[in-house]
Design a protein around this motif. Structure first.
Motif, short mmCIF file in Angstrom:
data_model
loop_
_atom_site.label_atom_id
_atom_site.label_comp_id
_atom_site.label_asym_id
_atom_site.label_seq_id
_atom_site.Cartn_x
_atom_site.Cartn_y
_atom_site.Cartn_z
N UNK A 1 0.92 -1.18 -0.05
CA UNK A 1 0.03 0.15 -0.12
C UNK A 1 1.01 1.17 0.23
N UNK A 2 0.49 2.12 -0.72
CA UNK A 2 1.16 3.52 -0.85
C UNK A 2 0.29 4.68 -0.14
N UNK B 1 -6.77 -6.80 4.03
CA UNK B 1 -6.73 -5.85 4.79
C UNK B 1 -5.59 -4.94 4.68
N UNK B 2 -5.90 -3.73 4.25
CA UNK B 2 -4.88 -2.63 3.85
C UNK B 2 -4.33 -2.01 4.84
N UNK B 3 -4.93 -2.07 6.02
CA UNK B 3 -4.60 -1.17 7.26
C UNK B 3 -3.11 -1.24 7.70
N UNK C 1 -3.03 3.62 18.04
CA UNK C 1 -3.86 4.15 16.79
C UNK C 1 -4.65 3.13 16.04
N UNK C 2 -5.68 3.88 15.32
CA UNK C 2 -6.38 2.83 14.41
C UNK C 2 -6.68 3.42 13.08
N UNK D 1 -9.56 4.67 0.27
CA UNK D 1 -9.65 5.85 1.36
C UNK D 1 -9.47 5.30 2.53
N UNK D 2 -8.54 6.27 3.56
CA UNK D 2 -8.67 5.85 4.97
C UNK D 2 -8.44 7.04 5.95
#
Length: 196
Positions: free
Chosen positions: A111-112, A139-141, A147-148, A161-162
């Protein structure tokens, strides 16, 4: 062509390539191992890269990417168009939730962060464009100690989007709802026309 090679430039580029890793910073020893350059050579090249803000050195003597690579990447025409479409959505997300809002792209198992908006608060997750991490399918988190992060895929694209910040500050259900609305709005705007 071999005669067109400039050894010092290629060595500097090999240093930049070493930062294509999930680690946010690298020590001199780690850079020496990744590039096979002597530490004395590395220090000279890093000095030049640091002057132009391609790399930055922290108080512990570790190196990380500077602001210049991300600044130059944003000058690419599709990136400017992408930013003009997405930044207002991220600004709204960050303002409404009080958290860091970001556009992420995925390629294979990485992920970037492509774009991000940070909330106007001292306690926040500082996620900057260009930061990369490994992810497991589905699960890209990013794992954040204390933190979350909540993520939402944008239909028909390779983008996500995050929202991220201190654990427990934004209820997950609220984060998901806000992200779902933003992702739906962006997918309607033909985000798939913009390359990752």
């Amino acid at each position: 062509m071999a005669q067109d090679r400039v050894e010092a430039v290629e060595r500097a580029l090999s240093i930049m390539e070493a930062f294509d890793t999930q680690h946010e910073s690298l020590s001199l020893a780690e850079l020496a191992e990744a590039t096979t350059l002597y530490k004395s050579t590395l220090l000279r090249l890093l000095g030049s890269l640091e002057r132009y803000d391609y790399v930055q050195r922290d108080a512990r003597g570790r190196y990380r990417l500077g602001a210049t690579p991300a600044r130059l990447a944003r000058r690419h025409a599709p990136s400017r168009q992408l930013a003009s479409l997405v930044i207002p959505v991220l600004e709204r997300l960050s303002h409404d939730t009080g958290e860091t809002a970001a556009l992420l792209s995925c390629e294979e198992n990485q992920m970037e962060c492509r774009l991000s908006i940070l909330p106007d608060t001292d306690l926040r997750h500082t996620l900057r464009p260009g930061y990369r991490w490994q992810w497991q399918a589905g699960d890209p988190r990013l794992a954040l100690p204390g933190g979350a992060m909540t993520c939402q895929h944008i239909p028909g694209t390779t983008y996500w989007l995050s929202l991220s910040g201190p654990k427990g500050r934004l209820p997950v259900a609220d984060a998901r709802r806000a992200l779902q609305e933003a992702a739906t709005a962006l997918s309607r705007r033909a985000l798939q026309d913009y390359p990752t």
